[in-house]
Motif scaffolding. Structure first.
Motif, short mmCIF file in Angstrom:
data_model
loop_
_atom_site.label_atom_id
_atom_site.label_comp_id
_atom_site.label_asym_id
_atom_site.label_seq_id
_atom_site.Cartn_x
_atom_site.Cartn_y
_atom_site.Cartn_z
N PRO A 351 1.43 -10.41 51.89
CA PRO A 351 1.89 -11.66 52.53
C PRO A 351 0.83 -12.74 52.44
O PRO A 351 0.13 -13.06 53.40
CB PRO A 351 2.14 -11.23 53.98
N LYS A 353 -0.85 -16.16 52.52
CA LYS A 353 -0.65 -17.48 53.11
C LYS A 353 -1.63 -18.43 52.46
O LYS A 353 -2.82 -18.44 52.74
CB LYS A 353 -0.85 -17.45 54.63
N ASN A 362 4.60 -15.93 52.34
CA ASN A 362 5.76 -15.11 51.97
C ASN A 362 5.78 -13.84 52.79
O ASN A 362 4.73 -13.32 53.21
CB ASN A 362 5.71 -14.74 50.48
N ASN A 363 6.98 -13.34 53.05
CA ASN A 363 7.12 -12.02 53.64
C ASN A 363 6.91 -10.96 52.56
O ASN A 363 7.18 -11.21 51.38
CB ASN A 363 8.53 -11.86 54.23
N ASN A 387 10.44 -8.38 57.48
CA ASN A 387 10.30 -9.57 58.32
C ASN A 387 9.04 -9.40 59.16
O ASN A 387 9.02 -8.65 60.15
CB ASN A 387 11.53 -9.73 59.22
N THR A 389 7.45 -11.46 61.17
CA THR A 389 7.53 -11.95 62.55
C THR A 389 8.14 -10.88 63.45
O THR A 389 7.61 -10.57 64.53
CB THR A 389 8.36 -13.24 62.62
N SER A 443 10.34 -17.94 49.20
CA SER A 443 9.25 -17.49 50.08
C SER A 443 9.61 -16.19 50.79
O SER A 443 8.95 -15.82 51.75
CB SER A 443 8.93 -18.56 51.11
N TRP A 446 10.58 -16.70 54.48
CA TRP A 446 9.53 -17.16 55.39
C TRP A 446 10.00 -18.44 56.06
O TRP A 446 10.41 -19.39 55.41
CB TRP A 446 8.24 -17.42 54.63
N ASN A 449 9.20 -22.39 54.96
CA ASN A 449 9.21 -22.83 53.56
C ASN A 449 10.59 -23.29 53.08
O ASN A 449 10.96 -23.06 51.94
CB ASN A 449 8.74 -21.68 52.65
#
Length: 550
Positions: A351, A353, A362-363, A387, A389, A443, A446, A449
């Motif tokens: 992932p 960033k 991106n996940n 995911n 999050t 993404s 995500w 994005n």
């Protein structure tokens, strides 16, 4: 710590600092799990010092004092630099000093190139987390350490292979080198005489037990190989890091490690035996769809590779790349505008960033292809993702789920250049639901994005359809490219396509040239008229006025 920025950011920073202090105070207990010998205790002291006081670069000798100027991109992007420095100060990652340090490195903005940190970062990452991983494993947790382009499960190869077999049983592995696999990062040896270098990589990674004997011998020459999937299908695993513009060792070479020559011979051989070809590699050609014209290949290698693809377009059925951590694709056209080749860019498990403007994160994701082993046609792929999050809230990373299937979302019954070209044509309408899906998948869903203005939209279209650097720049400026994607026999009049626009400055340039030509015409005409008058006798002159004497 001062409350700078929003409340959520303050709490996040405070939480990180509390965790670091907690880790520092309990690190003695963690390292004690490994062993009671002196070596383990010394290792624990090193890790404890890094966590508490930061990592100090181990110089062989103290360097001379030097103050280096910031690079051009840092000077051209002062607001961005100030903003980032402010963020680091607020997080207490850096501190302001009044005296000039012994060595002042230049500030560098990663604009137009990919930038990564110290090459020793991977070493420190592994060393600091080793004690923590050992403690978790002792408690019964199955843990692996993952760092960027490589995946490792255990110090013992047999156990690592067993762990891989749990998720991918009865599966043949075809590995390719990433740009972070060598040390220093991005620097790949280019001379086929240095077979010991790539042989060492093969043995230490245990890829020699994954690849066959013939593939391993080929790998020794430069990290590339050819494998047979079936009687009608071959796979080429290439080391595209040799063409990466961060590799300072290969810029001036005609053919690093003779890989292009190897590929040419292999493709001729496949053509001779009526075999189709898959190509897999890490670093892709073309232009990154996010950012301002970010490229990976040196220009000459990008051109050479595209020419090779065009020459053997009839047998290369699939190309899969990574590196950019985004989900996208690219279509290559011939001189007549016919789609002849395609590249699928798979997103990453990592992932990442990015700090590059407009790139984001991106996940984690993984892709499963379905293809015909007889004719080499890729029928579809299914993208799976995690995911992050939701995983962080739940505290587990087990909930991998299906993101999309190309046969459902894009209604593609096969993955062919013409099919992807039709998909790209649909993307010319920014409001088209297919393009909106693509943006989300780019993404890996995500959350941050999904916005894309006209400039962003144009960058995506040009990156997908213009792999040649010059054509990409022309596309971005609104001009007509050499290989224009709309000039094909697969025309759909119901789909609107953007007409090429002439840049405004061209009107001024053409008008100025016309004015200069007109002035030159008047000047030449006046000169000719004056010369004619001097040489011609007066029309009504008297004979007595002319002298015939010498």
């Amino acid at each position: 710590m001062e409350r700078k920025g929003n409340e959520a950011q303050f709490k996040a920073n405070a939480h990180v600092l509390d965790k670091l202090q907690e880790a520092g105070s309990s690190l003695q207990d963690v390292t004690a799990v490994q062993s009671d010998d002196a070596v383990a205790k010394a290792r624990g002291k090193i890790v404890e010092d890094v966590v508490k006081n930061g990592y100090k670069i181990p110089f062989k000798e103290m360097p001379e004092t030097v103050v280096l100027n910031n690079n051009r991109f840092a000077r051209d992007n002062v607001p961005f630099v100030n903003e980032e420095i402010g963020k680091l100060l607020a997080k207490q990652c850096i501190s302001e000093v009044t005296d000039v340090p012994h060595v002042v490195n230049p500030l560098t903005v990663a604009f137009g190139r990919t930038a990564f940190g110290l090459s020793t970062a991977g070493y420190i990452f592994s060393k600091c987390l080793r004690a923590v991983v050992c403690k978790w494993r002792a408690a019964g947790y199955r843990v692996i350490m993952f760092l960027d382009d490589g995946l490792g499960g255990d110090q013992d190869y047999i156990r690592s292979k067993a762990l891989t077999g749990v998720g991918f049983p009865n599966t043949t592995l075809y590995p390719v080198l990433g740009n972070h696999d060598p040390y220093p990062a991005n620097q790949m040896l280019y001379d086929t005489d240095n077979t010991a270098y790539y042989k060492g990589i093969l043995e230490k990674s245990h890829w020699d037990s994954v690849l066959g004997a013939n593939e391993s011998r080929q790998f020794h020459n430069g990290g590339y190989y050819s494998a047979t999937i079936s009687e009608k299908l071959r796979l080429k695993g290439l080391n595209m890091n040799l063409y990466y513009d961060q590799d300072r060792l290969t810029n001036d070479l005609p053919d690093p490690a003779q890989q292009m020559d190897f590929l040419d011979k292999q493709l001729h051989e496949a053509h001779k035996h009526n075999q189709m070809v898959f190509i897999i590699a890490h670093v892709p050609p073309g232009v990154f769809e996010l950012g301002s014209g970010l490229t990976c290949f040196y220009p000459k290698y990008n051109k050479q590779y595209l020419e090779k693809l065009e020459e053997f377009a009839d047998i290369i059925s699939l190309q899969v790349f990574g590196h950019e951590h985004t989900d996208s694709f690219r279509v290559q056209f011939d001189a007549e505008g016919k789609p002849i080749s395609m590249m699928l860019l798979a997103p990453a498990v990592t992932p990442w960033k990015s700090t590059l403007p407009g790139v984001g994160a991106n996940n984690p994701s993984i892709r499963l292809f379905k293809y015909d082993r007889d004719n080499g046609v890729a029928q579809n792929y299914v993208q799976y993702y995690l995911n992050l999050t939701a995983a962080n809230i739940k505290g587990t990373g087990d909930d991998w789920e299906k993101e999309y299937d190309t046969s459902d979302v894009y209604a593609l019954d096969e993955l062919r250049p013409a099919k992807l070209h039709e998909l790209a044509r649909a993307f010319t309408d920014r409001s088209n639901k297919l393009f909106q899906h693509y943006l989300q998948y780019n993404s890996v869903l995500w959350a941050g994005n999904t916005e894309c203005n006209e400039t962003c939209h144009l960058h995506h279209l040009c990156a997908i359809t213009q792999l040649d650097y010059d054509n990409f720049r022309t596309c971005i400026s609104g001009g007509v490219t050499t290989h224009h994607p709309t000039q094909t026999t697969h025309h759909h009049p119901h789909r609107s396509t953007p007409q090429p626009q002439v840049p405004t400055y061209m009107f001024y340039l053409i008008g100025g040239l016309a004015a200069v030509v007109f002035l030159l015409f008047l000047l030449v005409a006046c000169m000719c008229l004056r010369k004619r008058r001097r040489l011609r006798a007066p029309r009504y002159a008297k004979f007595g006025s002319l002298s015939l004497n010498s």
